[in-house]
Design an enzyme around this catalytic site. Structure first.
Site, PDB file in Angstrom:
ATOM      1  N   SER A  49     -36.628  -8.609   1.432  1.00  0.00           N
ATOM      2  CA  SER A  49     -37.144  -9.944   1.703  1.00  0.00           C
ATOM      3  C   SER A  49     -36.750 -10.342   3.113  1.00  0.00           C
ATOM      4  O   SER A  49     -35.728  -9.892   3.639  1.00  0.00           O
ATOM      5  CB  SER A  49     -36.566 -10.957   0.708  1.00  0.00           C
ATOM      6  OG  SER A  49     -36.798 -12.292   1.142  1.00  0.00           O
ATOM      7  N   TYR A  71     -28.722 -14.407  -2.737  1.00  0.00           N
ATOM      8  CA  TYR A  71     -30.004 -13.702  -2.654  1.00  0.00           C
ATOM      9  C   TYR A  71     -30.191 -13.084  -1.270  1.00  0.00           C
ATOM     10  O   TYR A  71     -30.569 -11.912  -1.141  1.00  0.00           O
ATOM     11  CB  TYR A  71     -31.147 -14.671  -2.957  1.00  0.00           C
ATOM     12  CG  TYR A  71     -32.517 -14.029  -2.881  1.00  0.00           C
ATOM     13  CD1 TYR A  71     -32.994 -13.258  -3.925  1.00  0.00           C
ATOM     14  CD2 TYR A  71     -33.324 -14.195  -1.754  1.00  0.00           C
ATOM     15  CE1 TYR A  71     -34.250 -12.666  -3.856  1.00  0.00           C
ATOM     16  CE2 TYR A  71     -34.570 -13.603  -1.674  1.00  0.00           C
ATOM     17  CZ  TYR A  71     -35.025 -12.841  -2.731  1.00  0.00           C
ATOM     18  OH  TYR A  71     -36.254 -12.244  -2.656  1.00  0.00           O
TER      19      TYR A  71
END
Length: 264
Positions: free
Chosen positions: A155, A168
């Site tokens: 990501s 995350y």
């Protein structure tokens, strides 16, 4: 100069067997469909909680002519991972393509350090990073035998100071570095790369809360993006396919954000 080649390398998609973790929804679903449309006829998709969605995706794959194995597997569990790869090996006899897409997040504002509990850290790292490594380890021997490829889904949060939580972002930064070191560890037989999507139109956006709809957030991000749109899951799947095809690319991360990162 004599060039080294891998005599057992995958030569076409029709003879290949693929496994996509989290293959029933979002980027995983789009990638599974793209692989089968490209010619893959043997595919395993896993899910942890989205059983109904995985079965619907399996029916789509079957309608396209693929033989599909659907496996419930929590990638935090070594036992689940071992069982999943054993089932895939017993059914298809080989593995050529591994797409590590399974992931999770919990939304915690980056400034809320106290809100980032040990439980959230453990869940996030165990799923997004340790689980991904365990899948690569379980697949390594089969992929070496076939001259296969791994593509990991990271990501933009792994490269920038953004994300649904600090945990995350750190987990996805770890995926990018893990891709690099696995590319060395598994060479020359196996190529390992990763995709680094920016915003992707999936249900993760609205699950973040805050009263922002997917449409509103997409409009805001697209307005600040050179290509004036955000990615669909199919856009990410297309890059994943390209990395599977590319015989001389390994250890690389490909950002998929419409050029937004160029304007920071």
């Amino acid at each position: 100069m004599k060039q080294r080649s891998s005599p057992s390398a995958m030569t076409d998609f029709y003879s290949a067997a693929a496994l996509v973790t989290g293959g029933g929804t979002g980027i995983g679903r789009a990638t599974s469909l793209a692989l089968v449309r490209e010619g893959v006829r043997s595919i395993t998709i896993s899910y942890a909680t989205s059983a109904a969605e995985a079965e619907r995706t399996a029916k789509e794959l079957d309608s396209l002519g693929a033989t599909v194995l659907v496996v419930r597997a929590d990638v935090r569990s070594t036992g689940d991972i071992t069982a999943m790869f054993d089932l895939a090996a017993n059914k298809f006899g080989r593995l050529d393509i591994l797409i590590n897409n399974a992931g999770t997040t919990r939304y915690v504002d980056l400034k809320d350090l106290d809100g980032l509990t040990d439980e959230i850290w453990d869940l996030t790292l165990d799923t997004n990073l340790r689980g991904l490594f365990k899948c690569c380890r379980a697949a390594a021997l089969m992929l070496k035998k076939s001259g296969g490829a791994i593509v990991n889904v990271a990501s933009i949060a792994g490269l920038r100071g953004v994300g649904s939580s600090i945990a995350y972002s750190v987990s996805k930064a770890g995926v990018i570095q893990l891709t690099r070191v696995l590319a060395v560890a598994l060479a020359p037989e196996v190529r390992v790369n990763c995709v680094v999507p920016g915003m992707v139109l999936t249900n993760w956006i609205e699950r973040g809360g805050g009263g922002i709809s997917t449409e509103e957030e997409a409009f805001r991000v697209a307005a600040a993006t050179p290509l004036e749109r955000v990615a669909l899951a199919e856009d990410v799947a297309d890059v994943i396919l390209g990395l599977v095809r590319s015989k001389l690319v390994t250890g690389e991360e490909i950002v998929i954000d419409g050029g937004k990162g160029l304007t920071y």
